[in-house]
Enzyme design. Structure first.
Site, PDB file in Angstrom:
ATOM      1  N   PRO A  24      -9.480  -0.119  -0.936  1.00 37.49           N
ATOM      2  CG  PRO A  24      -8.237   0.492  -2.829  1.00 37.49           C
ATOM      3  CD  PRO A  24      -8.178   0.481  -1.329  1.00 37.49           C
ATOM      4  CB  CYS A  84       0.619   2.400   1.847  1.00 42.06           C
ATOM      5  SG  CYS A  84      -0.864   3.330   2.319  1.00 42.06           S
ATOM      6  CB  CYS A 143      -8.385  -1.165   7.073  1.00 39.43           C
ATOM      7  SG  CYS A 143      -8.467  -0.965   8.875  1.00 39.43           S
ATOM      8  CB  ALA A 144     -11.290  -4.718   3.048  1.00 42.23           C
ATOM      9  N   GLY A 173      -8.007  -4.476  -3.326  1.00 42.84           N
ATOM     10  CA  GLY A 173      -7.055  -5.319  -4.035  1.00 42.84           C
ATOM     11  C   GLY A 173      -6.644  -6.538  -3.235  1.00 42.84           C
TER      12      GLY A 173
END
Length: 429
Positions: A247, A360, A244-245, A249
């Protein structure tokens, strides 16, 4: 109306579009801001439109409460958004009160759906101005159902601290490539160096024009979001999977250590941004567009970083629209998705390898409860507790470390704020 006020009408109209997109769950602000009508605005107008919309969303709870006291019944959506926009300009932005009212009335008259409400818009906004700024009570800043969840999870005092961060415009944090001259960059960007190696700055404007951008020396990444990748004990030559890379960072962080990175995400469109940032920073990773839960690849990895899909309630400092787009049922449905991807990640991990799981989110079902359920069903996985001594290099505040050895990074744990994150580290037995 003066020409100066007329000049600001396209930006205000665009702000209404952003607000409507955020509150109607039609993709949110970022998607609306990429639409053709928005992109045709001048850069200064685009920035103003976004600032207007963000001011409304950061103060929506108190604004709506003040408006409810002035309205006998809710007006049509466009009219309600105009009232919110006028209030946010008058009380939270450096817009003269007369301009906040006059532009809102002008926009009401410019659309046939809102034209009959011009008088209402004028009267309600003038009434608000006579009453003064709405309450600054932090308990009003989040949707009531979400604030109640935070009270249940963290207690009343901590919930107030969390909610108080909603109204604060965040600084910009940067992650640096290894070997970057931190002191020189901090001076050039007028930035503060944080634990873990991030820089924090209050500079505004076009990020691409900042020193070091063209050289690929840094990328924008919240200080809390930079922590999970630093929890992996990896070395050059290791094979690491970033699930689930987008965007990207965390992909950049991993690639910068010299490991072989596979960056996987189900969204090919979002992976384009990862590819662009890899090119700009002169880093390499294998890019794969696939569903992390059912990816057909039999490779195993020395380490895996899983930043799972989640309710994203911890990102409200930069994305206040997530608070108003979220629904109570979202957390449970996303927790099911997270469990499936966690099991898939564990199956792809080599014996002795590390897996860091993070979200998050501020919701325990997506963090602490996910960890306990995972350990209960996976005898081959053990919690690898995070230690207090790792805080300096990983960049997490001491207050964020739990007795269980996981991280619950709350927005108020760092001076100046940070995104809300949960992170846990596991090792394959």
């Amino acid at each position: 109306m003066t020409q100066e006020l007329n000049d600001g009408l396209p930006a205000r109209e665009a702000a209404l579009t952003l607000i409507d997109a955020a509150l109607s769950r039609r993709g949110g602000i970022d998607e609306a801001a990429s639409a053709n009508g928005f992109r045709f605005l001048e850069p200064r107008e685009r920035a103003f439109a976004r600032a207007l919309a963000m001011a409304v969303l950061r103060h929506l709870g108190p604004i709506d409460r003040a408006l409810a006291a002035k309205l006998q019944k809710a007006p049509p959506d466009r009219v309600m958004h105009l009232l919110r926009l006028g209030a946010a300009q008058a009380f939270h932005l450096e817009v003269p009160a007369f301009a906040a009212v006059a532009t809102s009335v002008e926009l009401a008259g410019a659309n046939k759906a809102s034209r009959p409400f011009k008088g209402l818009v004028n009267a309600v906004l003038r009434g608000l101005l006579r009453d003064g700024p709405p309450s600054d009570d932090p308990t009003l800043l989040a949707p009531p159902w979400l604030y109640a969840r935070w009270v249940a999870a963290f207690g009343e005092a901590t919930a107030r601290e969390i909610a108080g961060q909603i109204a604060i415009e965040p600084a910009t944090d940067l992650s640096l490539k290894p070997g970057a001259d931190v002191a020189a960059l901090a001076e050039a960007l007028e930035a503060e160096a944080l634990d873990g190696g991030s820089l924090r700055l209050r500079r505004k404007g076009d990020v691409a024009a900042w020193p070091g951008f063209e050289d690929g020396t840094w990328w924008v990444q919240d200080a809390a979001a930079a922590v999970p990748a630093r929890l992996l004990a990896i070395k050059p030559g290791d094979k690491v999977l970033d699930l689930c890379a987008a965007p990207g960072g965390k992909t950049l962080q991993l690639a910068a250590t010299g490991v072989e990175v596979v960056a996987l995400d189900r969204s090919a469109a979002r992976l384009k941004r990862v590819t662009e940032n890899l090119a700009r920073t002169h880093l390499e990773a294998e890019i794969v567009a696939a569903d992390a839960a059912v990816w057909e690849d039999d490779r195993t990895f020395d380490a895996i970083l899983l930043d799972a899909p989640c309710s994203a309630t911890g990102t409200f400092r930069r994305h206040p629209d997530v608070l108003w787009a979220a629904r109570p049922g979202d957390v449970a449905s996303l927790a099911t998705v997270q469990a499936r991807i966690l099991d898939s990640a564990a199956d792809r991990l080599k014996p002795g390898g590390q897996l860091v799981y993070c979200v998050c989110s501020l919701e325990p079902e997506e963090g602490e409860a996910q960890v306990e359920a995972f350990l209960a069903r996976r005898a081959d996985m053990a919690l690898d507790p995070i230690a207090a001594g790792e805080g300096g290099s990983a960049g997490f505040p001491e207050a964020s470390l739990t007795p269980r050895g996981t991280l619950r990074l709350l927005p108020h744990h760092r001076d100046g704020g940070q995104d809300g994150f949960f992170a846990a580290r596991f090792r394959k037995v």
